[in-house]
Design an enzyme around this catalytic site. Structure first.
Site, short mmCIF file in Angstrom:
data_model
loop_
_atom_site.label_atom_id
_atom_site.label_comp_id
_atom_site.label_asym_id
_atom_site.label_seq_id
_atom_site.Cartn_x
_atom_site.Cartn_y
_atom_site.Cartn_z
N SER A 106 0.83 -1.20 0.00
CA SER A 106 0.00 0.00 0.00
C SER A 106 0.87 1.26 0.00
O SER A 106 1.65 1.46 -0.93
CB SER A 106 -0.97 -0.08 1.19
OG SER A 106 -1.95 0.90 1.13
N ASP A 156 -10.30 -3.92 -4.82
CA ASP A 156 -9.64 -2.97 -3.92
C ASP A 156 -10.34 -1.61 -4.01
O ASP A 156 -10.35 -0.98 -5.07
CB ASP A 156 -8.17 -2.84 -4.35
CG ASP A 156 -7.34 -2.06 -3.34
OD1 ASP A 156 -7.91 -1.20 -2.62
OD2 ASP A 156 -6.12 -2.29 -3.27
N HIS A 187 -8.24 -4.72 -0.66
CA HIS A 187 -6.97 -4.06 -0.33
C HIS A 187 -6.12 -4.93 0.61
O HIS A 187 -4.91 -4.79 0.65
CB HIS A 187 -7.26 -2.70 0.32
CG HIS A 187 -6.07 -1.79 0.35
ND1 HIS A 187 -5.46 -1.32 -0.79
CD2 HIS A 187 -5.35 -1.28 1.39
CE1 HIS A 187 -4.43 -0.55 -0.46
NE2 HIS A 187 -4.34 -0.52 0.86
C1 MLT Z 1 -1.33 5.88 -0.14
O1 MLT Z 1 -1.73 6.83 0.51
O2 MLT Z 1 -0.14 5.62 -0.36
C2 MLT Z 1 -2.40 4.99 -0.69
O3 MLT Z 1 -3.59 5.68 -0.76
C3 MLT Z 1 -2.57 3.76 0.08
C4 MLT Z 1 -2.81 4.01 1.54
O4 MLT Z 1 -3.95 4.14 1.97
O5 MLT Z 1 -1.85 4.05 2.28
#
Ligand code: MLT
Length: 211
Positions: A106, A156, A187
């Site tokens: 992520s 996701d 996710h």
């Molecule tokens: C990010 O902020 O890098 C992406 O949206 C994934 C997350 O929720 O961390």
């Protein structure tokens, strides 16, 4: 542990010097402990280097600032990607390890996807779990032959499929050897992510040794 290095981190030495180290990069709200078990499952004999993101969002560690979900502060993405690259160089010298493969989830996958074009020599390759394009105007980089695995979730709600596909095509255009898989999950990580990443790493490690 920080050991005088520029990120709070954990380091677990591996048992096979020929196995590439993994740079573990957690998701939003995670820390340096989160991915150690998964890293060990994917790369049982590798050294594991696991920093904690320095940006806090409502108390939750991240690797760069975002304006809102899915909208990134790209100036901060660049700055933090370079800062993380410097940390990898410090850690390589301190622990005597080779260039690592990133294993990012992520937000951690997104910072790894920014490091690739900004500092192409820092990572030997990357496993990007639930990643999307982190920079709208990444520099042209030469990533020729660099192995990159992108694992997306078909349902996701955070990572739009088109943004994961765009990341895959941008990295391919830069010459990386990209494999992009979409699993029937959201996710969250699944056992299939771990099994597939482990097999992919074994194969790509062997290819890297043979070349
Ligand atoms: C990010 O902020 O890098 C992406 O949206 C994934 C997350 O929720 O961390």
């Amino acid at each position: 542990m920080s050991g005088g290095l520029s990120f709070i981190h954990r380091f677990e030495p591996g048992t096979d010097a020929a196995a590439p180290p993994l740079l573990l990069l957690h998701g939003t709200g995670g820390n340096e402990d989160d991915l150690l078990p998964i890293g060990r499952m994917i790369a049982p004999r590798s050294s594991l280097l696991s920093p904690r993101g320095k940006v806090l969002e409502g108390g939750m560690p991240r690797f760069f600032r975002r304006l809102t979900e899915g909208v990134f502060d790209e100036e901060d993405v660049r700055r933090r990607a370079l800062e993380l690259s410097d940390f990898v160089a410090e850690a390589r010298a301190a622990y005597g390890i080779a260039a690592p493969f990133a294993l990012g989830y992520s937000n951690g996958a997104n910072i790894a996807a920014a490091v690739l074009p900004l500092r192409p020599d820092v990572l030997a390759g990357a496993i990007l779990l639930r990643a999307m394009v982190p920079l709208s105007d990444a520099p042209q980089a030469n990533l020729r032959g660099k192995p990159v695995l992108i694992m997306s979730g078909a349902t996701d709600p955070i990572i739009p499929a088109a943004k994961a596909a765009r990341l895959a095509s941008m990295l391919k255009q830069a010459g990386a050897a990209v494999e992009h898989r979409t699993l029937p999950v959201g996710h969250e990580l699944s056992q299939a992510d771990i099994s597939f990443a482990r097999a992919w790493l074994e194969k790509n490690q062997a290819l890297a040794k043979a070349s």
